[in-house]
Design an enzyme around this catalytic site. Structure first.
Site, PDB file in Angstrom:
ATOM      1  N   GLU A 125     -33.174  -8.941  19.302  1.00 32.97           N
ATOM      2  CA  GLU A 125     -34.538  -7.940  18.787  1.00 32.97           C
ATOM      3  C   GLU A 125     -34.141  -7.155  18.423  1.00 32.97           C
ATOM      4  O   GLU A 125     -34.163  -6.505  17.345  1.00 32.97           O
ATOM      5  CB  GLU A 125     -35.344  -7.502  19.853  1.00 32.97           C
ATOM      6  N   SER A 152     -31.456 -17.412  28.204  1.00 25.77           N
ATOM      7  CA  SER A 152     -31.696 -16.346  29.567  1.00 25.77           C
ATOM      8  C   SER A 152     -32.195 -16.189  30.194  1.00 25.77           C
ATOM      9  O   SER A 152     -32.788 -16.417  31.234  1.00 25.77           O
ATOM     10  CB  SER A 152     -30.024 -15.486  28.971  1.00 25.77           C
ATOM     11  N   TRP A 153     -33.043 -14.930  29.566  1.00 22.70           N
ATOM     12  CA  TRP A 153     -34.742 -14.472  30.120  1.00 22.70           C
ATOM     13  C   TRP A 153     -35.613 -15.721  30.853  1.00 22.70           C
ATOM     14  O   TRP A 153     -35.971 -15.641  31.408  1.00 22.70           O
ATOM     15  CB  TRP A 153     -35.036 -13.451  28.949  1.00 22.70           C
ATOM     16  N   LYS A 167     -39.649  -8.687  24.285  1.00 21.47           N
ATOM     17  CA  LYS A 167     -39.119  -7.224  23.572  1.00 21.47           C
ATOM     18  C   LYS A 167     -39.230  -6.611  22.486  1.00 21.47           C
ATOM     19  O   LYS A 167     -38.306  -6.967  21.574  1.00 21.47           O
ATOM     20  CB  LYS A 167     -38.116  -6.386  24.317  1.00 21.47           C
ATOM     21  N   VAL A 217     -30.370 -14.372  19.548  1.00 20.05           N
ATOM     22  CA  VAL A 217     -31.206 -13.052  18.836  1.00 20.05           C
ATOM     23  C   VAL A 217     -30.941 -12.004  19.086  1.00 20.05           C
ATOM     24  O   VAL A 217     -31.130 -11.317  20.270  1.00 20.05           O
ATOM     25  CB  VAL A 217     -33.158 -13.765  19.116  1.00 20.05           C
ATOM     26  N   THR A 258     -30.605  -1.261  29.691  1.00 24.71           N
ATOM     27  CA  THR A 258     -29.726  -2.127  27.696  1.00 24.71           C
ATOM     28  C   THR A 258     -28.665  -1.302  27.025  1.00 24.71           C
ATOM     29  O   THR A 258     -28.002  -1.821  26.744  1.00 24.71           O
ATOM     30  CB  THR A 258     -30.990  -1.819  26.809  1.00 24.71           C
ATOM     31  N   ALA A 301     -31.182 -11.103  32.350  1.00 20.73           N
ATOM     32  CA  ALA A 301     -30.635 -12.449  33.411  1.00 20.73           C
ATOM     33  C   ALA A 301     -29.849 -12.712  33.739  1.00 20.73           C
ATOM     34  O   ALA A 301     -30.012 -12.947  35.187  1.00 20.73           O
ATOM     35  CB  ALA A 301     -31.317 -13.768  32.328  1.00 20.73           C
ATOM     36  N   LYS A 336     -36.337   0.556  22.644  1.00 27.18           N
ATOM     37  CA  LYS A 336     -34.912   1.157  23.584  1.00 27.18           C
ATOM     38  C   LYS A 336     -33.505   0.460  23.405  1.00 27.18           C
ATOM     39  O   LYS A 336     -32.627   0.214  23.262  1.00 27.18           O
ATOM     40  CB  LYS A 336     -34.782   0.860  25.530  1.00 27.18           C
ATOM     41  N   ASN A 359     -27.345  -5.713  22.319  1.00 27.57           N
ATOM     42  CA  ASN A 359     -27.849  -4.920  21.438  1.00 27.57           C
ATOM     43  C   ASN A 359     -26.901  -4.094  21.086  1.00 27.57           C
ATOM     44  O   ASN A 359     -26.414  -3.822  20.769  1.00 27.57           O
ATOM     45  CB  ASN A 359     -29.355  -4.546  21.378  1.00 27.57           C
ATOM     46  N   SER A 408     -34.000  -5.609  33.161  1.00 27.50           N
ATOM     47  CA  SER A 408     -33.906  -6.889  33.504  1.00 27.50           C
ATOM     48  C   SER A 408     -33.057  -7.571  33.179  1.00 27.50           C
ATOM     49  O   SER A 408     -33.124  -8.785  32.307  1.00 27.50           O
ATOM     50  CB  SER A 408     -35.051  -7.219  33.980  1.00 27.50           C
TER      51      SER A 408
END
Length: 339
Positions: free
Chosen positions: A287, A13-14, A111, A285, A254, A146, A197, A262, A144
């Site tokens: 992170e 997506s990003w 990140k 994923v 986030t 996506a 974060k 997350n 940011s």
């Protein structure tokens, strides 16, 4: 910096959203993807439905499964692969650049921290790319999602490099009317902010699922930001970086958005699901899960007290009941704010 070739590595997506921004600015954009079916969809239908639904991408984005083809002639390469794949992809990128006898600006847009080594994405890239193939190295950080970028929600991010001239070139190539790029030179602070974060966002999702309200969320954000800053200071980062886009800005986005993996993972942890169940349910994923383990280790190594991050670690890796973890946080010895 308009009308250059930009390669984007990673068609999630990003990565796809960043490719779209670069293409909107008139650049020639090559998007590298692992799956041939994704490449075919992007090239023929200009969509990436798995990640961005029916959003139509810029027609001047071309996708390929061949890394060398993707970076051939590129001036800027955006690395947007998951943290766990960053080093391996960097090795492949280095080989391609050697064969092409080419030097590029590489922008780390992932990140997270590498397990075991605790290296940032930019550090992994710098270790794997030969100096003669590296014009400059930058990091893209800030709030940011996506999903917001692709629908032109006004977005502000920060290009960070030890060489401000490199950050400014990324700024010029990627900025437009709905995607505004600032610059900074605190790479360590920006990458730590972007990684840490995610841990606080998992905690925020857990609070949400347990029904806690504004008081609890405000406490989490404030004290969580303090933990991020304290660990950053132990690395020599500028504390003010954590008050900017790479810190509090990214934390807010986030830890409050339904688009945050997350945050959504945290909601499932709050419902009592195990780590394996959460990973299976998400299908993407997350992170913050691996970063939580890294932060647990780093806090001990650096001697930095990070009680919220430790509580998240206990919930994820020791199956501690989230409500008990919250109670334990509230019952800690009283202290002065700022410590």
């Amino acid at each position: 910096m308009k009308q250059i070739k930009i390669a984007v590595l990673g068609a999630g997506s990003w990565g796809t959203a960043l490719a779209n921004v670069a293409a909107e600015n008139g650049n020639q954009v090559m998007l590298w993807a692992h799956r041939a079916v994704t490449v075919e969809e992007i090239n023929s239908r200009h969509t990436n439905k798995q990640y961005l639904g029916d959003r139509v991408l810029q027609a001047n984005i071309q996708a390929t499964t061949d890394l060398k083809t993707a970076v051939d002639g590129a001036k800027i390469v955006l690395s947007v692969v998951p943290t766990k794949a960053t080093r391996e992809v960097a090795k492949q990128l280095n080989q391609a650049l050697v064969e092409l006898q080419q030097s590029v600006i590489i922008v780390a847009a992932t990140k997270g921290l590498e397990p075991k080594t605790y290296k940032f994405a930019s550090q992994m890239i710098e270790e794997e790319i030969l100096p003669q193939n590296l014009t400059g190295l930058a990091v893209l950080a800030g709030p940011s999602h996506a999903e917001g970028v692709i629908k032109h929600d006004p977005t502000t991010v920060v290009a960070v490099s030890k060489q401000l001239s490199i950050a400014e070139r990324v700024q010029a190539a990627m900025s437009n009317a709905t995607f505004r790029v600032y610059t900074n030179d605190d790479v360590v602070g920006a990458e730590l902010g972007g990684a840490l974060k995610n841990v606080i966002a998992i905690a925020a999702g857990t609070l949400q699922s347990l029904g806690y309200d504004a008081n609890a969320k405000a406490a989490l954000f404030t004290r969580g930001l303090n933990e991020m800053t304290q660990l950053g200071r132990s690395y020599g980062a500028n504390a003010m970086t954590f008050m900017g886009l790479a810190g509090v800005g990214d934390l807010f986005a986030t830890a409050t958005s339904e688009h945050s993996r997350n945050f959504k993972a945290g909601m499932q942890f709050g419902q009592g699901k195990t780590m394996d169940e959460v990973v299976d349910n998400m299908g993407m994923v997350i992170e913050g899960i691996s970063t939580t383990k890294v932060v647990h280790d780093l806090a001990q190594q650096k001697g930095v007290e990070m009680p919220i991050s430790e509580a998240v670690y206990q919930v994820l890796y020791a199956q501690k009941d989230p409500k008990i973890a919250i109670n334990n946080l509230m019952e800690r010895p009283l202290q002065q704010e700022g410590k």
